[in-house]
Write an enzyme that holds these catalytic residues in place. Structure first.
Site, PDB file in Angstrom:
ATOM      1  N   GLU A 101     -17.817 -13.320 -16.302  1.00 12.51           N
ATOM      2  CA  GLU A 101     -18.480 -12.710 -15.156  1.00 12.51           C
ATOM      3  C   GLU A 101     -19.484 -11.646 -15.556  1.00 12.51           C
ATOM      4  O   GLU A 101     -19.303 -10.941 -16.542  1.00 12.51           O
ATOM      5  CB  GLU A 101     -17.438 -12.028 -14.285  1.00 12.51           C
ATOM      6  N   CYS A 114     -23.409  -5.198 -15.449  1.00  7.47           N
ATOM      7  CA  CYS A 114     -22.076  -5.029 -16.012  1.00  7.47           C
ATOM      8  C   CYS A 114     -21.730  -6.332 -16.729  1.00  7.47           C
ATOM      9  O   CYS A 114     -21.611  -7.375 -16.093  1.00  7.47           O
ATOM     10  CB  CYS A 114     -21.122  -4.749 -14.846  1.00  7.47           C
ATOM     11  N   CYS A 121      -8.837 -11.108 -21.708  1.00  8.33           N
ATOM     12  CA  CYS A 121      -8.610  -9.850 -22.412  1.00  8.33           C
ATOM     13  C   CYS A 121      -7.160  -9.795 -22.855  1.00  8.33           C
ATOM     14  O   CYS A 121      -6.267 -10.258 -22.137  1.00  8.33           O
ATOM     15  CB  CYS A 121      -8.921  -8.669 -21.493  1.00  8.33           C
ATOM     16  N   CYS A 125      -3.842  -4.384 -19.035  1.00  9.04           N
ATOM     17  CA  CYS A 125      -3.721  -3.181 -18.209  1.00  9.04           C
ATOM     18  C   CYS A 125      -3.146  -3.623 -16.853  1.00  9.04           C
ATOM     19  O   CYS A 125      -3.560  -4.647 -16.302  1.00  9.04           O
ATOM     20  CB  CYS A 125      -5.075  -2.502 -18.027  1.00  9.04           C
ATOM     21  N   CYS A 128      -5.434  -4.639 -13.760  1.00 12.07           N
ATOM     22  CA  CYS A 128      -6.700  -5.323 -14.025  1.00 12.07           C
ATOM     23  C   CYS A 128      -6.532  -6.837 -13.972  1.00 12.07           C
ATOM     24  O   CYS A 128      -5.641  -7.409 -14.597  1.00 12.07           O
ATOM     25  CB  CYS A 128      -7.221  -4.903 -15.391  1.00 12.07           C
ATOM     26  N   GLY A 169     -13.057  -8.136 -20.784  1.00 15.41           N
ATOM     27  CA  GLY A 169     -12.829  -7.989 -22.223  1.00 15.41           C
ATOM     28  C   GLY A 169     -12.921  -6.572 -22.737  1.00 15.41           C
ATOM     29  O   GLY A 169     -13.325  -5.652 -22.015  1.00 15.41           O
ATOM     30  N   GLU A 170     -12.514  -6.409 -23.979  1.00  9.79           N
ATOM     31  CA  GLU A 170     -12.557  -5.118 -24.650  1.00  9.79           C
ATOM     32  C   GLU A 170     -13.647  -5.188 -25.739  1.00  9.79           C
ATOM     33  O   GLU A 170     -13.453  -5.810 -26.778  1.00  9.79           O
ATOM     34  CB  GLU A 170     -11.168  -4.808 -25.262  1.00  9.79           C
ATOM     35  N   SER A 201     -17.703   0.632 -22.851  1.00 13.63           N
ATOM     36  CA  SER A 201     -16.461   1.132 -22.257  1.00 13.63           C
ATOM     37  C   SER A 201     -15.275   0.557 -23.020  1.00 13.63           C
ATOM     38  O   SER A 201     -15.204  -0.640 -23.276  1.00 13.63           O
ATOM     39  CB  SER A 201     -16.410   0.697 -20.788  1.00 13.63           C
ATOM     40  N   SER A 224     -11.543   4.499 -21.084  1.00 11.10           N
ATOM     41  CA  SER A 224     -10.625   4.293 -19.959  1.00 11.10           C
ATOM     42  C   SER A 224      -9.357   5.076 -20.247  1.00 11.10           C
ATOM     43  O   SER A 224      -8.529   4.669 -21.057  1.00 11.10           O
ATOM     44  CB  SER A 224     -10.312   2.799 -19.811  1.00 11.10           C
ATOM     45  N   ILE A 225      -9.192   6.213 -19.578  1.00 10.73           N
ATOM     46  CA  ILE A 225      -8.021   7.076 -19.805  1.00 10.73           C
ATOM     47  C   ILE A 225      -6.909   6.697 -18.825  1.00 10.73           C
ATOM     48  O   ILE A 225      -5.806   6.365 -19.219  1.00 10.73           O
ATOM     49  CB  ILE A 225      -8.404   8.568 -19.648  1.00 10.73           C
ATOM     50  N   HIS A 296     -10.294  -1.124  -7.107  1.00  8.80           N
ATOM     51  CA  HIS A 296     -10.768  -2.323  -6.417  1.00  8.80           C
ATOM     52  C   HIS A 296      -9.535  -3.105  -6.011  1.00  8.80           C
ATOM     53  O   HIS A 296      -8.800  -3.556  -6.881  1.00  8.80           O
ATOM     54  CB  HIS A 296     -11.596  -3.157  -7.400  1.00  8.80           C
ATOM     55  N   CYS A 339     -13.564  -6.169 -12.379  1.00 13.36           N
ATOM     56  CA  CYS A 339     -13.226  -6.875 -13.605  1.00 13.36           C
ATOM     57  C   CYS A 339     -12.321  -8.113 -13.413  1.00 13.36           C
ATOM     58  O   CYS A 339     -11.163  -7.994 -13.058  1.00 13.36           O
ATOM     59  CB  CYS A 339     -12.507  -5.851 -14.471  1.00 13.36           C
TER      60      CYS A 339
END
Ligand code: SAH
Length: 364
Positions: A101, A114, A121, A125, A128, A169-170, A201, A224-225, A296, A339
């Site tokens: 995406e 984005c 991924c 998380c 997500c 993804g990371e 990110s 991303s904390i 979201h 995401c």
């Protein structure tokens, strides 16, 4: 493989300097002038051509010869949706059927794209949608930078001014391809987007943060904390066992540019006053700017968004502690723009191929 296609070299998997070198050698061997290489390089990224036949500034015989020696693959547009707020979401299908995406977010005279760096991924998380589909594979340079290229090939084209690696993804677990993508995005022979307008990110992949910091350009880093203590972060982000908060904060301190903290607001989970105070302490430690992200809701697995008044209060607490904060506007809610949400909607949740918790770190 023996067919002609498999032997052709993909010019979009080379950075512009390497592609130019290859093309110089190609043209030299055919007795053509060196400037031909520059002509083709221009048509890779900055003024992309749909195919070699479209490079009409070259004689037709040369276009055919290029087509026999090289490829310049497109990404197949499988879906395009427009939100009432102007945000557009694209689903691209890769040659092997994987879907990724890309989201285009207009704001004033900026257009932020984005982009995705992996199909799926590995990080899982808890809130997500991409995590829920598991890791499929790393994307290649032509598939990551190709997302920007495809915007320029739309009719009418979309003129991207800013990039955020906040799609699927990371990015720092696919550093080799992301490193090359940053070059294509920033280079005058690529898209020529200013480094300060490009944000990577990450959940805090330490070797990747170091590698990004070693690049001389001023690329931006967002971390991303999402939780200000290890206990809570652990429950939301399994990667915290590998890269605990203290290490991530150290890496952020060592990064020579200003860092942004991303903090997705989860109702009743990480939005208490005490969370704001702990977060403020961490942010001050590395002079980070804090971006509060409304959750979201689509595909976010049982979490509820923090009400907007409570987000404002949380932001006020942080400011009172001397931290700079912005509340991110939630965009594209009606098109599942967070995401991973569109792919999940269209393709269903595929079984993860690699379900290992910490994934695979690839740093060049
Ligand atoms: N792996 C990277 C980049 C991709 S996600 C990272 O984690 O930073 C980009 C951002 O979107 C992350 O901050 C992620 O936590 C956030 N995100 C994921 N799902 C979300 C959702 N449902 N609502 C709001 N933000 C979300």
């Amino acid at each position: 493989m023996t067919d002609a296609t498999s032997r052709r070299e993909n010019l979009l998997d080379l950075d512009p300097a390497a592609a130019e070198e290859r093309l110089r050698a190609f043209f030299a061997s055919r007795g053509e002038p060196a400037y031909r290489a520059k002509q083709v390089v221009r048509r890779l990224w900055s003024a992309p051509a749909a195919d070699f036949a479209a490079i009409t500034e070259l004689p037709i015989a040369l276009r055919r010869a290029l087509d026999e020696a090289f490829t310049m693959p497109r990404l197949e547009l499988a879906a395009r949706q427009k939100s009432t707020d102007g945000t557009e979401k694209f689903l691209f299908r890769m040659a092997d059927g994987q879907g990724i995406e890309t989201v285009a977010i207009p704001e004033g005279n900026r257009l932020t794209l984005c982009i995705s760096s992996q199909a799926g991924c590995a990080l899982q998380c808890a809130f997500c949608a991409t995590g829920a589909m598991g890791f499929q594979r790393n994307l290649k340079l032509h598939e990551i930078a190709g997302q920007v290229r495809e915007m320029k090939l739309l009719d009418p084209p979309l003129d991207v001014t800013n990039i955020v690696f906040m799609g699927m993804g990371e990015p720092l677990m696919n550093w080799k391809a992301v490193d090359a993508t940053l070059t294509v995005l920033n280079s005058p022979d690529g898209f020529g987007i200013g480094a300060r307008h490009i944000t990577v990110s990450t959940v805090g992949v330490l070797p990747g943060i170091i590698a990004l910091g070693e690049r001389p350009e001023q690329f931006r880093l967002a971390i991303s904390i999402h939780a200000p203590t290890d206990d809570l972060r652990q429950t939301l982000m399994p990667v915290n066992t590998k890269y605990p908060l203290a290490d991530v904060i150290e890496a952020a301190k060592a990064f020579d540019r200003r860092v942004t903290f991303e903090y997705v607001m989860l109702g009743g989970v990480n939005d208490r006053l005490e969370d704001a105070l702990n977060l403020a302490r961490l942010a001050k430690e590395c002079r980070a700017f804090v971006n509060l992200i409304p959750l979201h809701p689509g595909g976010s697995m049982g979490f509820t968004p923090t009400p907007s008044e409570a987000i404002v209060r949380f932001a006020r607490e942080l400011r009172r502690e001397g931290v700079e904060v912005a509340v991110r506007k939630s965009r594209g809610k009606d098109i599942a723009a967070a995401c991973g949400q569109l792919r999940v909607e269209r393709l269903g949740r595929r079984a993860p191929r690699v379900a290992q918790q910490n994934g695979h770190v690839e740093v060049a």
